[in-house]
Each structure stands twice: as C-alpha cells, then as structure tokens.
Write a protein that holds these residues in place. Structure first.
Motif, short mmCIF file in Angstrom:
data_model
loop_
_atom_site.label_atom_id
_atom_site.label_comp_id
_atom_site.label_asym_id
_atom_site.label_seq_id
_atom_site.Cartn_x
_atom_site.Cartn_y
_atom_site.Cartn_z
N ARG A 183 0.11 2.13 -5.10
CA ARG A 183 0.26 0.69 -5.22
C ARG A 183 0.77 0.39 -6.63
N GLY B 284 -10.93 -1.32 -1.41
CA GLY B 284 -9.52 -1.06 -1.66
C GLY B 284 -8.86 -0.15 -0.64
N ASP C 134 0.81 -1.22 0.00
CA ASP C 134 0.00 0.00 0.00
C ASP C 134 0.85 1.28 0.00
N SER D 158 -3.04 4.95 -3.58
CA SER D 158 -3.54 4.11 -2.49
C SER D 158 -3.86 4.90 -1.23
N GLN D 159 -3.10 5.96 -0.94
CA GLN D 159 -3.35 6.75 0.27
C GLN D 159 -2.47 7.97 0.27
N PRO E 297 -6.78 0.93 2.39
CA PRO E 297 -5.78 0.20 3.18
C PRO E 297 -6.36 -0.24 4.52
N PHE F 44 -7.46 6.01 -5.45
CA PHE F 44 -7.59 4.87 -6.37
C PHE F 44 -7.53 5.24 -7.85
N GLU G 145 -1.58 2.71 -8.86
CA GLU G 145 -2.86 3.18 -8.33
C GLU G 145 -2.63 4.00 -7.07
#
Length: 229
Positions: A150, A200, A57, A117-118, A202, A104, A115
């Motif tokens: 990601r 999706g 992640d 992710s956070q 985390p 995302f 992608e």
C-alpha cells in the motif's frame, strides 16, 4: 529485514496477452527517472483487469531478485524469461524476500511511505506470460509469489532508492507464515481466527478467511489458477 533496494522501477500499458488477446498490463518496462507512487498505484502503470489487479491494497507489486535464478534452475528451458519484470512487478527488490518481510511492515521509500499489504495470489495470466499451463500453480506452490505494498504517504520513488523500515507492527506474521496459512495449513482454525482479527487486513482476505471458518472448507482455486477455455 530492515532495508532493501529498488533495483528497477517498472510500469506497463495494457496490451493483448496470449492467443485470445486478453487485456493485461503484465509486460512492464524499466523506468530510469522518478515516478509518483500514488495511493492507487504507480504513475503510468496500467492493469487490464482492475477488479483483481491494482487499487489501494495492490498499489505496488514487488518481486525479489533472488528468485529469478531459482526459477531458471527449476525451468532451464525457460531460463531466459526469468529476469527483472518477468512477473509483472513494479518494484524489482534487492536484499529481501518473503522470508524477511512481515505483513504491514512500513518503509520509507524515496519520498513515499509504503506498507506491506498482502502476498500475491497468482492468477492464470502467468500461464499466458510464460506459455506454461501450470505456471500460476507453480508460483503458489513454491511461495515465490512476491508481495504488494500500500502507499500510505504518496511521493516520488526512483530506481536505486533504498527503503528503510520504520515500523513492524506484526512481527509474528512473516509473509512465509501467511503463505503457509493460505495454501498449506489451510484449516488451522486458531491461526485463521488470529489472521482474520488483524487490523488492516485487506477486506477480500478477511471475507475469504471468514468463509473458511464458517464452512470448514477451502475456496476453489481453479478459477484463479487455470487459464479459461
């Protein structure tokens, strides 16, 4: 934001950081040639604390070029420190900031697919990096955090590669909204509920949000932001 460019690709080895020689890979150097973007991170990159850094992640840390000059204006006595690699980023990004990116978002980048992710949750290693006791808190407060990708499909990436958007499944979740929910509108029950339901997300974020909803309180940020000792 439909595209961005990788101005620099950077990796780091674990080295001592700060007066107590904390192991850290935050000091990253630019690489001219192609590197593999693996599911767990960038080829040749290392982390001193694999519990909180790196992994699927947080495979690639991105930071926008646009923020460096703003930091230099905020902290002119440290202006020379604010350039590519200042925040331990793997990808120095031209043409995008947190305002332009959604959770995302999926991009084709060189031979890889990545992608969002956070957003980054800054930690006290930034205090040591800049020799400023509240630098991590400043990063959190300003929202100039950068973000993580990601690696959905592994492949070679190179400085100069242009990333093209191929999917935006969550257009209502720009990273600026995520930041506000994490650190400003921390008790917005409806937004927290919607956030926790995102496919999706985390797992550590989902647990954090579930705790906020269950307890009606916000987690203590001090262990993450304040330098131990």
């Amino acid at each position: 934001m439909r595209a961005f460019r990788i101005a620099e690709l950077r990796i780091g080895k674990v080295r001592p950081l700060g007066p107590n020689a904390v192991p850290s890979g935050i000091d990253k150097v630019a690489v001219a040639g192609p590197l593999m973007a693996w599911a767990e991170g960038l080829e040749g990159d290392e982390q001193g604390d694999t519990r909180h850094h790196g992994g699927a992640d947080k495979a690639l840390h991105a930071y926008p070029v646009a923020h460096y000059s703003v930091w230099a204006n905020d902290l002119p006595e440290r202006a020379a420190q604010f350039g590519p690699g200042a925040f331990g980023e793997n990808l120095v990004i031209e043409g995008a900031t947190e305002d332009d990116s959604c959770l995302f978002d999926r991009y084709r980048l060189g031979g890889a697919i990545v992608e969002v992710s956070q957003t980054r949750q800054p930690c006290w290693r930034l205090n040591l990096r800049f020799d400023l006791c509240d630098m991590a808190a400043r990063v959190q407060q300003t929202g100039r955090t950068g973000w993580y990708f990601r690696v959905v499909s592994e492949g070679l990436i190179t400085a100069g590669d242009r990333a093209e958007l191929i999917a935006r499944p969550c257009p209502n979740w720009p990273l600026t909204r995520v930041w506000r929910l994490l650190y400003r509108d921390t008790s917005d029950h409806d937004a927290l509920t919607a956030f926790a339901a995102l496919p999706g997300l985390p797992e550590n974020w989902r647990r954090m949000v579930d705790r906020r909803l269950a307890r009606g309180t916000v987690e203590d940020w001090r262990p993450r932001l304040e330098t131990p000792g």
